[in-house]
Scaffold this active site. Structure first.
Site, PDB file in Angstrom:
ATOM      1  N   LYS A  47       0.825  -1.218   0.000  1.00  0.00           N
ATOM      2  CA  LYS A  47       0.000   0.000   0.000  1.00  0.00           C
ATOM      3  C   LYS A  47       0.852   1.258   0.000  1.00  0.00           C
ATOM      4  CE  LYS A  47      -1.927   1.917   4.007  1.00  0.00           C
ATOM      5  NZ  LYS A  47      -1.664   3.318   4.109  1.00  0.00           N
ATOM      6  N   ASN A  48       1.787   1.337   0.950  1.00  0.00           N
ATOM      7  CA  ASN A  48       2.494   2.607   1.115  1.00  0.00           C
ATOM      8  C   ASN A  48       3.503   2.881   0.004  1.00  0.00           C
ATOM      9  OD1 ASN A  48       0.929   3.266   3.254  1.00  0.00           O
ATOM     10  ND2 ASN A  48       2.402   2.663   4.831  1.00  0.00           N
ATOM     11  N   ARG A  59      -3.839  10.210   3.630  1.00  0.00           N
ATOM     12  CA  ARG A  59      -2.555  10.776   3.997  1.00  0.00           C
ATOM     13  C   ARG A  59      -1.665  10.998   2.769  1.00  0.00           C
ATOM     14  NH1 ARG A  59      -1.515  13.793   7.932  1.00  0.00           N
ATOM     15  NH2 ARG A  59       0.704  14.119   8.054  1.00  0.00           N
ATOM     16  N   CYS A 110      -5.166   8.261   8.951  1.00  0.00           N
ATOM     17  CA  CYS A 110      -5.404   7.798  10.328  1.00  0.00           C
ATOM     18  C   CYS A 110      -5.086   8.897  11.336  1.00  0.00           C
ATOM     19  CB  CYS A 110      -4.537   6.571  10.627  1.00  0.00           C
ATOM     20  SG  CYS A 110      -4.918   5.160   9.584  1.00  0.00           S
ATOM     21  N   ARG A 135       0.034  15.252  13.259  1.00  0.00           N
ATOM     22  CA  ARG A 135       0.829  14.687  12.150  1.00  0.00           C
ATOM     23  C   ARG A 135       1.400  15.845  11.324  1.00  0.00           C
ATOM     24  NH1 ARG A 135      -1.818   9.300   9.523  1.00  0.00           N
ATOM     25  NH2 ARG A 135       0.298   9.133   8.733  1.00  0.00           N
ATOM     26  N   PRO A 136       2.515  16.432  11.799  1.00  0.00           N
ATOM     27  CA  PRO A 136       3.058  17.628  11.146  1.00  0.00           C
ATOM     28  C   PRO A 136       3.661  17.323   9.772  1.00  0.00           C
ATOM     29  CG  PRO A 136       4.545  16.884  12.873  1.00  0.00           C
ATOM     30  CD  PRO A 136       3.345  15.984  12.928  1.00  0.00           C
ATOM     31  N   ILE A 137       3.803  18.368   8.947  1.00  0.00           N
ATOM     32  CA  ILE A 137       4.489  18.186   7.648  1.00  0.00           C
ATOM     33  C   ILE A 137       5.654  19.178   7.525  1.00  0.00           C
ATOM     34  CG2 ILE A 137       2.484  17.210   6.438  1.00  0.00           C
ATOM     35  CD1 ILE A 137       2.335  20.027   5.000  1.00  0.00           C
ATOM     36  N   ASP A 138       6.161  19.647   8.678  1.00  0.00           N
ATOM     37  CA  ASP A 138       7.227  20.658   8.648  1.00  0.00           C
ATOM     38  C   ASP A 138       8.481  20.170   7.895  1.00  0.00           C
ATOM     39  OD1 ASP A 138       7.235  18.958  11.065  1.00  0.00           O
ATOM     40  OD2 ASP A 138       9.180  19.894  11.419  1.00  0.00           O
ATOM     41  N   GLN A 139       8.782  18.879   7.951  1.00  0.00           N
ATOM     42  CA  GLN A 139       9.992  18.384   7.275  1.00  0.00           C
ATOM     43  C   GLN A 139       9.803  18.334   5.755  1.00  0.00           C
ATOM     44  OE1 GLN A 139      12.942  18.000   8.993  1.00  0.00           O
ATOM     45  NE2 GLN A 139      11.595  18.926  10.512  1.00  0.00           N
ATOM     46  N   ASP A 168       3.414   0.390  12.334  1.00  0.00           N
ATOM     47  CA  ASP A 168       2.187  -0.098  11.696  1.00  0.00           C
ATOM     48  C   ASP A 168       1.875  -1.553  12.050  1.00  0.00           C
ATOM     49  OD1 ASP A 168       1.872   2.380  10.613  1.00  0.00           O
ATOM     50  OD2 ASP A 168       2.679   1.867   8.649  1.00  0.00           O
ATOM     51  N   ILE A 185       6.978   6.327  17.578  1.00  0.00           N
ATOM     52  CA  ILE A 185       6.791   7.130  16.352  1.00  0.00           C
ATOM     53  C   ILE A 185       5.613   8.108  16.492  1.00  0.00           C
ATOM     54  CG2 ILE A 185       6.442   7.054  13.832  1.00  0.00           C
ATOM     55  CD1 ILE A 185       9.006   5.577  14.639  1.00  0.00           C
ATOM     56  N   ARG A 230      -9.326   0.289   3.478  1.00  0.00           N
ATOM     57  CA  ARG A 230      -8.375   1.249   2.894  1.00  0.00           C
ATOM     58  C   ARG A 230      -7.027   0.597   2.622  1.00  0.00           C
ATOM     59  NH1 ARG A 230      -7.233   5.133   7.020  1.00  0.00           N
ATOM     60  NH2 ARG A 230      -5.395   5.238   5.732  1.00  0.00           N
TER      61      ARG A 230
END
Ligand code: EPU
Length: 429
Positions: free
Chosen positions: A24-25, A95, A119, A124-128, A307, A329, A398
């Protein structure tokens, strides 16, 4: 009109063989990555899951030509795609829609994408991701839940990720493959799907080296051409069946896997008391005795995957003694605990630690709070005495292809059932 639920009569040992689907990922990153390619991408071993349907629909709505070749093969042609904002409603449902930012930036030097959903594990930051795009010369504004990215021209740079992040590593790779010069990503994530995305990009003409190591080096190329690529097997789907086989004291040959990707899971299952035998592209898990208590700490790959945390917790809830899970995590991946407690599990959570006192499980009605929490409910239902009903199974669909039929073929007493919603009941009356 009808709510789908999974119904399990527990207590049956799983026996037989099961085929693992594509990852999936990896799929949800490789599909948006086709935006970077001016040519036809034939992608094989695509898992038949709702997150894939969603990302394919997003691309289609943005002008990609998509052909279903067979159940697991897609052809995607984005050569005639023009820049467009990504469809908001769909992006907010998953996501992986954040990969559209890297892919659109890489192709059109601009992107407009809604903040992703997926999820709920707390923040769940996206700063990076943003740090990486800015290092490559993009200007990023996040306003009213929408990410706007624009660059005159993307230029290679060194990007040091302060936090090991799967999403940021892939997104920076996507933005950098067509940027002029030599980009270096330091402290990248090393998950198997990172390597798979890099391999996909390389097979379309990119020059990405070092994926899966501490340093990824990317030499920008002017354009990517079409080609054929086969997605790797799903590490987490395989791990879920491994745990289910052990948890039901069964014997299952899990086929179409890369055993190396499963080492941390195999090691933990052996510590718990299962036998795990590796073959070239399959793995046999069998278990007959009692389960030992173990401690688990989730870590980036090659550590024990976050996961797989809820699934292993389901098994440990019937082990002898007290096990501890340390989730390193995500801030809040423990929403499944209240549901396991409904089945009789004895678990205390303190911050990022769960203390699990082994006990007995018996059937009840529970919810799938998120994808892997849902998988944990399935495993718990397989173990529990009596009937377990799992609601909100959209989350499970999903990310797991045909889970009820795969488990049925292994001897589980499991089926989908349909409960009328209130509206339908009123109509019937
Ligand atoms: N983080 C930051 N800043 C960022 C990005 C991440 O601080 O800009 C932090 C997160 O808060 C978290 C850690 O870094 O503490 C790791 O997050 P990561 O970015 O690696 O997660 P992700 O890319 O959002 C992917 C998977 C998740 C999986 C994580 C960790 C996809 C679509 N999702 O998420 O998978 O839990 O990596 O391995 O690839 C699942 O499949 O069930 C799932 C949730």
């Amino acid at each position: 009109m009808f709510l789908e639920r999974i119904v399990i009569n527990g207590g049956k040992s799983l026996r037989g063989e099961v085929e693992i689907s594509g990852a999936k990922n990896a799929a949800v990153a490789i599909i948006p990555a086709t935006i970077l390619v001016e040519g036809i991408c034939r992608i094989e071993n695509i898992p038949n899951i709702k997150d894939v349907d969603l990302i394919v629909e997003i691309l289609y709505k943005m002008g990609a030509i998509v052909r279903n070749i067979d159940k697991t093969t897609l052809e995607i042609d984005c050569s005639k795609m023009r820049f467009a904002a990504a469809p908001s409603d769909l992006c907010r449902k998953m996501r992986a829609s954040y990969y559209l930012v890297g892919a659109l930036l890489g192709r059109f030097s601009q992107a407009q994408v809604d903040m992703p959903g997926g999820c709920d594990f707390g923040v769940r930051p996206i700063d990076q991701h943003v740090k990486g795009f800015e290092a490559l010369g993009a200007n990023i504004i996040i306003e009213h839940g929408i990410i706007y990215a624009k660059a005159n021209e993307l230029k290679a740079n060194n990007v040091y990720l302060d936090q090991v992040s799967v999403g940021a590593t892939i997104n920076v790779m996507l933005a950098a493959v067509r940027a002029k010069g030599h980009t270096i990503i330091e402290n990248p994530a090393k998950e198997p799907h990172i390597v798979d995305v890099a391999n996909f990009l390389n097979s379309m003409g990119a020059d990405v080296k070092g994926a899966g190591t501490d340093l990824i080096k990317i030499d920008g190329v002017e354009r990517l051409h079409g080609g054929t690529y086969t997605i790797i097997p799903d590490q987490i789907e395989a791990g879920t069946y491994m745990v289910a086989a052990a948890a039901t004291k069964g014997e299952v040959l899990i086929k179409n896997v890369i055993p190396k990707h499963l080492e941390s899971i195999s090691a933990k299952l052996m510590e718990i008391g299962a036998d795990v035998i590796e073959f070239d592209d399959s793995i046999l898990v069998k278990c007959s005795g009692e389960f030992n208590k173990v401690n688990v700490k989730t870590l980036p790959y090659p550590g024990f995957p976050t996961d797989m945390h809820p699934q292993i917790a389901a098994l440990l809830s019937v082990a002898n003694g007290t096990s501890i899970i340390n989730e390193s995590i995500w801030d809040n991946r423990f929403r499944y605990v209240d549901e396991l407690k409904r089945l009789g599990a004895n678990i205390q959570v303190d911050g990022k630690i769960a203390v699990i006192e082994g006990s007995h499980l018996s059937g009840a009605t529970v919810k799938a709070c998120d994808l892997r929490a849902g998988a944990a409910m399935v495993i718990a239902g397989l173990i529990a005495k009596g009937t377990t009903i799992i609601e909100d199974i959209d989350h499970i669909e999903r990310g797991y292809e045909d889970i009820t039929n795969k488990l049925k073929s292994l001897g589980a007493d499991i089926c989908l059932s349909y409960k009328p919603t209130k509206l339908v009941k009123e109509k019937i009356v």
